[in-house]
Design a protein around this motif. Structure first.
Motif, PDB file in Angstrom:
ATOM      1  N   ILE A   1       0.954  -1.193  -0.070  1.00  0.00           N
ATOM      2  CA  ILE A   1      -0.047   0.085   0.007  1.00  0.00           C
ATOM      3  C   ILE A   1       0.982   1.207   0.040  1.00  0.00           C
ATOM      4  N   GLN A   2       0.613   2.065  -0.807  1.00  0.00           N
ATOM      5  CA  GLN A   2       1.280   3.493  -0.745  1.00  0.00           C
ATOM      6  C   GLN A   2       0.550   4.535  -0.317  1.00  0.00           C
ATOM      7  N   HIS A   3       1.466   5.371   0.918  1.00  0.00           N
ATOM      8  CA  HIS A   3       0.918   6.326   1.279  1.00  0.00           C
ATOM      9  C   HIS A   3       0.490   7.438   0.540  1.00  0.00           C
ATOM     10  N   ARG A   4      -0.341   8.134   0.751  1.00  0.00           N
ATOM     11  CA  ARG A   4      -0.741   9.294  -0.355  1.00  0.00           C
ATOM     12  C   ARG A   4       0.224  10.385  -0.508  1.00  0.00           C
ATOM     13  N   SER A   5       1.300  10.307   0.374  1.00  0.00           N
ATOM     14  CA  SER A   5       2.434  11.269   0.080  1.00  0.00           C
ATOM     15  C   SER A   5       3.401  10.704  -1.149  1.00  0.00           C
ATOM     16  N   GLY A   6       3.175   9.528  -1.615  1.00  0.00           N
ATOM     17  CA  GLY A   6       3.821   9.083  -2.666  1.00  0.00           C
ATOM     18  C   GLY A   6       5.045   8.377  -2.267  1.00  0.00           C
ATOM     19  N   ALA A   7       5.810   8.723  -1.010  1.00  0.00           N
ATOM     20  CA  ALA A   7       7.099   8.510  -0.440  1.00  0.00           C
ATOM     21  C   ALA A   7       7.223   7.163   0.040  1.00  0.00           C
ATOM     22  N   LEU A   8       6.137   6.517   0.651  1.00  0.00           N
ATOM     23  CA  LEU A   8       5.972   5.364   1.566  1.00  0.00           C
ATOM     24  C   LEU A   8       5.268   4.028   0.909  1.00  0.00           C
ATOM     25  N   TRP A   9       5.944   2.980   0.975  1.00  0.00           N
ATOM     26  CA  TRP A   9       5.130   1.900   0.663  1.00  0.00           C
ATOM     27  C   TRP A   9       5.181   1.127   2.161  1.00  0.00           C
ATOM     28  N   MET A  10       4.074   0.466   2.213  1.00  0.00           N
ATOM     29  CA  MET A  10       3.644  -0.482   3.425  1.00  0.00           C
ATOM     30  C   MET A  10       3.259  -1.872   2.926  1.00  0.00           C
ATOM     31  N   LEU A  11       4.205  -2.821   3.249  1.00  0.00           N
ATOM     32  CA  LEU A  11       4.119  -4.072   2.976  1.00  0.00           C
ATOM     33  C   LEU A  11       3.672  -5.016   4.042  1.00  0.00           C
ATOM     34  N   ASN A  12       2.847  -6.129   3.707  1.00  0.00           N
ATOM     35  CA  ASN A  12       2.554  -7.245   4.664  1.00  0.00           C
ATOM     36  C   ASN A  12       3.872  -8.191   4.678  1.00  0.00           C
ATOM     37  N   SER A  13       3.629  -9.204   5.538  1.00  0.00           N
ATOM     38  CA  SER A  13       4.828 -10.305   5.448  1.00  0.00           C
ATOM     39  C   SER A  13       4.874 -11.025   4.360  1.00  0.00           C
ATOM     40  N   SER A  14       3.833 -11.339   3.704  1.00  0.00           N
ATOM     41  CA  SER A  14       3.687 -12.080   2.430  1.00  0.00           C
ATOM     42  C   SER A  14       4.628 -11.285   1.267  1.00  0.00           C
ATOM     43  N   ALA A  15       4.174 -10.038   1.338  1.00  0.00           N
ATOM     44  CA  ALA A  15       5.082  -9.218   0.356  1.00  0.00           C
ATOM     45  C   ALA A  15       6.492  -9.137   0.811  1.00  0.00           C
ATOM     46  N   LEU A  16       6.538  -8.774   1.996  1.00  0.00           N
ATOM     47  CA  LEU A  16       8.221  -8.481   2.316  1.00  0.00           C
ATOM     48  C   LEU A  16       9.115  -9.753   2.054  1.00  0.00           C
ATOM     49  N   ALA A  17       8.394 -10.834   2.325  1.00  0.00           N
ATOM     50  CA  ALA A  17       9.290 -12.066   2.079  1.00  0.00           C
ATOM     51  C   ALA A  17       9.616 -12.162   0.585  1.00  0.00           C
ATOM     52  N   LEU A  18       8.911 -11.689  -0.227  1.00  0.00           N
ATOM     53  CA  LEU A  18       9.058 -11.635  -1.809  1.00  0.00           C
ATOM     54  C   LEU A  18      10.159 -10.591  -2.170  1.00  0.00           C
ATOM     55  N   VAL A  19      10.296  -9.496  -1.167  1.00  0.00           N
ATOM     56  CA  VAL A  19      11.207  -8.710  -1.852  1.00  0.00           C
ATOM     57  C   VAL A  19      12.293  -8.452  -0.880  1.00  0.00           C
ATOM     58  N   SER A  20      12.458  -9.367   0.064  1.00  0.00           N
ATOM     59  CA  SER A  20      13.501  -9.429   1.028  1.00  0.00           C
ATOM     60  C   SER A  20      14.966  -9.264   0.467  1.00  0.00           C
ATOM     61  N   HIS A  21      15.384  -9.907  -0.594  1.00  0.00           N
ATOM     62  CA  HIS A  21      16.760  -9.808  -1.291  1.00  0.00           C
ATOM     63  C   HIS A  21      16.846  -8.332  -1.884  1.00  0.00           C
ATOM     64  N   LEU A  22      15.998  -7.627  -1.968  1.00  0.00           N
ATOM     65  CA  LEU A  22      16.275  -6.269  -2.355  1.00  0.00           C
ATOM     66  C   LEU A  22      16.293  -5.189  -1.261  1.00  0.00           C
ATOM     67  N   LEU A  23      16.175  -5.676  -0.122  1.00  0.00           N
ATOM     68  CA  LEU A  23      16.230  -4.673   0.978  1.00  0.00           C
ATOM     69  C   LEU A  23      17.574  -4.460   1.456  1.00  0.00           C
ATOM     70  N   ASP A  24      17.995  -3.152   1.376  1.00  0.00           N
ATOM     71  CA  ASP A  24      19.342  -2.561   1.721  1.00  0.00           C
ATOM     72  C   ASP A  24      19.417  -2.117   3.292  1.00  0.00           C
ATOM     73  N   ASP A  25      20.723  -1.453   3.479  1.00  0.00           N
ATOM     74  CA  ASP A  25      21.015  -1.050   4.911  1.00  0.00           C
ATOM     75  C   ASP A  25      20.667   0.254   5.136  1.00  0.00           C
ATOM     76  N   SER A  26      20.123   0.840   4.184  1.00  0.00           N
ATOM     77  CA  SER A  26      19.887   2.336   4.359  1.00  0.00           C
ATOM     78  C   SER A  26      18.611   2.651   5.248  1.00  0.00           C
ATOM     79  N   ALA A  27      18.446   3.867   5.696  1.00  0.00           N
ATOM     80  CA  ALA A  27      17.367   4.256   6.658  1.00  0.00           C
ATOM     81  C   ALA A  27      16.175   4.193   5.951  1.00  0.00           C
TER      82      ALA A  27
END
Length: 459
Positions: free
Chosen positions: A123-149
């Motif tokens: 789900i995208q926040h209306r600001s356009g700056a933030l995506w919010m993912l559930n656990s199923s989605a997060l598992a599918l993109v975990s390899h793309l997560l970096d160490d940034s803030a």
């Protein structure tokens, strides 16, 4: 196609307007169709014939994607409706847009798991700056997560599912959406919009190619200026590079020297800048840097969401244009009154003070994060009224004529001189059902009778 508009209003006069091919060739009384065949004659019934409207700040691909996403905004959702709509959505991924905390509070992976536990959701926040993912989605993109803030983590270092400015980094894990750009092209034309400036930063080659193909094929007939076009790269016909979009992260602003380097380097390439400023801090920093490095024609500020006293004359002195979105006062104003510091509320999305200080100002939509309909934007610029009827900064109200003028200004000079219907100009036109005075008293998209783009009718 050859067109003859009978009895239309142009510059306050009742005239006929003749179009041959892609250009206006004559404006005056008692025009003849000429020898061209075929000729389509349109009886204007005294309706005003305007230059086609230009939206100076929109996000085309995000807008097309939003049309096929679950609307999670507060105008249509509460917690139970949000859960129901997300569960009913089709496709391998559930995509939502327009979310605000007033719908169901703070969303992270755990909150979303309660709403939809068995399918990947983002789900995208209306600001356009933030995506919010559930656990199923997060598992599918975990390899793309970096160490940034940009990847929010809990006290144990685990991702919470909240990802900031992560669109490009998520893309490799997502199935490319089947975007209906033809529908978007029709929607724009229905509002009288014949050209747009896409404000998405740092567009990649795939995005540029997609827009170019849609334009060349007629699905997206509007002429397109790209703030995110790669510098130094030739663009296909119908696409033009605008100022370079610089997206300042308000939670982590660059230093003076860092921003100076970005603007100076862009200017050295012969390109202006369009700097995203939604806080008084980012605006003040940008103005100080621009004053130091100097301006070039086309430099502009995007949003200018908060402009404290004293900054408007500074903007005018620097000859920097402002592209703003007063309709956020309607769609988000009640939230602003709860969330924005009371000391800054009088300075939200100013308009009149900018104009009276000599700043060139153009309104725009910022769709899909704002309302696409230009006639609603024009109305809000005059009324400045929230959904609950609260007037925000009434002293910043402008006439509807002033707001419309921004949509009629040139893509390269937002808030500058107004395009005209005259011989020799490209036939990008908008015919209304009523004279201009009536439209300004009650601006509505229903008043748009037809739109002409490059001499072609869109009804």
């Amino acid at each position: 196609m050859n067109l003859l508009f009978r009895d239309v209003e142009v510059d306050g006069n009742r005239v006929d307007v003749r179009v041959k091919g892609t250009y206006v060739v004559d404006v005056g009384a008692n025009q003849r169709a000429g020898d061209e065949e075929p000729v389509t004659v349109v009886d204007g019934h005294r309706g005003v014939l305007l230059p086609g409207l230009h939206d100076h700040h929109v996000h085309l691909l995000a807008l097309a994607a939003a049309r096929d996403s679950v609307d999670c905004g507060p105008a249509v959702c509460d917690r139970s409706r949000l859960a129901a709509d997300l569960r009913e959505a089709r496709g391998p991924w559930v995509r939502g847009t327009g979310y605000h905390e007033s719908v169901a509070g703070h969303l992270d992976r755990h909150a979303l798991d309660e709403l939809v536990p068995d399918r990947p959701v983002r789900i995208q926040h209306r600001s356009g700056a933030l995506w919010m993912l559930n656990s199923s989605a997060l598992a599918l993109v975990s390899h793309l997560l970096d160490d940034s803030a940009d990847v929010e983590r809990d006290a144990r270092g685990e991702p919470t599912g909240r990802l900031w400015r992560y669109d490009a980094r998520l893309r490799p894990a997502l199935t490319p959406p089947d975007l209906d750009l033809a529908r978007l092209g029709r929607e724009l034309a229905d509002h009288g919009i014949t050209s747009v400036t896409d404000a998405t930063p740092d567009l990649d080659a795939e995005a540029v190619a997609l827009l170019a193909a849609a334009h060349a094929g007629g699905d997206l007939p509007q002429r397109i200026t790209l703030l995110g076009a790669p510098t130094g790269t030739a663009l296909p016909t119908g696409l033009t590079a605008g100022p370079r979009k610089l997206l300042l992260r308000d939670h982590a602003l660059p230093t003076f020297d860092q921003l100076r380097g970005m603007i100076a380097e862009t200017h050295r390439t012969g390109r202006a800048v369009a700097v995203h400023c939604v806080t008084s801090e980012s605006l003040t920093l940008t103005l100080a840097v621009v004053e130091d490095v100097g301006t070039v024609p086309g430099d502009r500020i995007e949003h200018a969401s908060v402009v404290p006293p004293g900054l408007a004359p500074w903007i005018a002195d620097l000859e920097v244009a402002v592209v703003t979105q007063p309709d956020f006062l309607r769609t988000r104003g009640d939230d602003y009154l709860r969330e924005v510091d009371i000391a800054e509320q009088p300075f939200l999305y100013p308009y009149r003070s900018l104009v009276t200080s000599g700043v060139r100002v153009a309104v725009s939509s910022d769709a899909p994060y704002g309302e696409l309909d230009p006639w609603k934007v024009i109305r809000t610029a005059g009324q400045r009224t929230s959904m609950r009827g609260r007037v925000i900064g009434p002293e910043e109200s402008v006439t509807t004529a002033t707001a419309l003028a921004g949509y009629l200004s040139f893509p390269s000079d937002p808030g500058g001189s107004i395009r005209q219907v005259r011989p020799g100009v490209r036939a990008d036109l908008c015919l209304l059902h009523v004279p201009l005075a009536d439209a300004l008293r009650d601006p509505r998209s229903e008043l748009v009778r037809l739109t002409v783009i490059g001499g072609r009718l869109h009804q």
